[in-house]
Scaffold this motif. Structure first.
Motif, PDB file in Angstrom:
ATOM      1  N   THR A 148      -9.478   1.894   5.063  1.00  0.00           N
ATOM      2  CA  THR A 148      -8.176   1.369   5.486  1.00  0.00           C
ATOM      3  C   THR A 148      -7.374   0.808   4.304  1.00  0.00           C
ATOM      4  O   THR A 148      -6.202   0.508   4.447  1.00  0.00           O
ATOM      5  N   ASN A 149      -8.025   0.675   3.124  1.00  0.00           N
ATOM      6  CA  ASN A 149      -7.275   0.378   1.898  1.00  0.00           C
ATOM      7  C   ASN A 149      -6.496   1.615   1.452  1.00  0.00           C
ATOM      8  O   ASN A 149      -5.479   1.508   0.782  1.00  0.00           O
TER       9      ASN A 149
ATOM     10  N   MET B 163       0.854  -1.194   0.000  1.00  0.00           N
ATOM     11  CA  MET B 163       0.000   0.000   0.000  1.00  0.00           C
ATOM     12  C   MET B 163       0.892   1.247   0.000  1.00  0.00           C
ATOM     13  O   MET B 163       1.764   1.394   0.851  1.00  0.00           O
TER      14      MET B 163
ATOM     15  N   PRO C 269      -3.423   3.608   6.308  1.00  0.00           N
ATOM     16  CA  PRO C 269      -3.433   2.643   7.416  1.00  0.00           C
ATOM     17  C   PRO C 269      -4.430   3.043   8.504  1.00  0.00           C
ATOM     18  O   PRO C 269      -4.645   4.230   8.758  1.00  0.00           O
TER      19      PRO C 269
END
Lengths: 139, 152
Positions: free
Chosen positions: A72-73, A1, A76
């Protein structure tokens, strides 16, 4: 991410959408167990009918959990400060949901750089199921 | 009609231990596949003490103890008539598997709309961890549908 940074982000930026698989009876049975919400109106067709509903329907907290995944994708979870929604329509069996949202404000709050997001969940007919906002701290 | 004398009422405190298995079950039920929510080693590599508690999971912390359903029963609200109106969470610290949480809730408000066809119960909760640190504040608004009063 790759975590977004405060300087990169502009008001109006859209977050990457999260598309969910169709809601099934199995989805609701699993969510009832996992969430702890055992209200039979979501899992027992006979009970739902006796309560005047045509069928079982999703717990409001299910699309809210999907929308939490969407948040939260993007950044964080440790950076999520506030998350609030208003439920506007029932999510029936068979619904195909998409989570989306955009940046509406950049601000300082409690000594942190924070972005305010407007977020929501719609079905494949474009009906809004819930909408709300979130505050995410960005470095 | 729900008696407004319940406004301000403190509900029984409950304790909730965050279990890894329950978090994995929640991940499965919500389609979450990212490793930090399922695999403890991945969670630690991402900087968490253990599996992180996802943003909406703790809605269930007092459901497990039956606090809300017991209250609705006492208020005379049939469980088949309720809908979730609004929900919010304010996060003060990250909660992880292994934490033992205390949930304290109170009825912040009770009001009605549409001539009593819809009644609203506002519940505020404060969640504190095993060290006495306040970790989450939550507000739930539950809507009770009253079909009879609607018809009247």
């Amino acid at each position: 991410m790759s975590v977004p940074t405060f300087d990169q982000i502009k008001v109006g930026d859209e977050l990457p959408a999260l598309k969910l698989p169709r809601i099934t009876r199995t989805t609701l049975a699993l969510f009832a167990g996992a969430s702890g919400d055992h209200n039979p109106v979501h899992i027992d067709l006979d009970f739902a009918k006796s309560a005047g509903m045509p069928d079982v329907f999703a717990h409001g907290m299910l699309p809210m959990a999907y929308l939490g995944r969407f948040l939260t994708n993007w950044a964080p979870q440790t950076q999520l400060r506030h998350y609030a929604v208003r439920f506007s329509a029932i999510t029936p069996i068979g619904a195909k949901l998409t989570c989306g949202g955009k940046v509406v404000e950049k601000l300082e709050r409690n000594g942190e750089q924070v972005v305010k997001l407007e977020i929501g969940v719609v079905d494949d007919k474009g009906e809004l199921k819930l909408s709300g906002d979130a505050l995410v701290a960005l470095k | 009609m729900i008696d407004t004398k319940h406004i301000g009422r403190q509900l029984p405190s409950t304790t909730f231990e965050v279990e890894k298995g329950r978090l994995r079950f929640f991940a499965k039920a919500t389609g979450e596949t990212r490793p930090e929510y399922i695999d403890e080693a991945a969670a630690k590599a991402a900087g968490y003490r253990s599996l992180p508690v996802p943003p909406t999971f703790l809605m269930g912390a007092d459901l497990d103890a039956g606090i809300m359903f017991t209250l609705l029963d006492e208020l005379g609200v049939p469980i088949g008539n309720i809908l979730h109106g609004e929900q919010s969470f304010t996060y003060l610290a990250q909660v992880c598997a292994g934490d033992v949480l205390k949930v304290d809730s109170r009825i912040a408000d009770i009001y009605q709309k549409k001539g009593g066809a819809l009644e609203f119960i506002v519940k505020d909760s404060v969640i504190t961890d095993q060290n006495g640190v306040k970790v989450i504040e939550a507000r739930s608004i539950i809507v009770a549908r009253n079909p009879k009063e609607k018809a009247a």
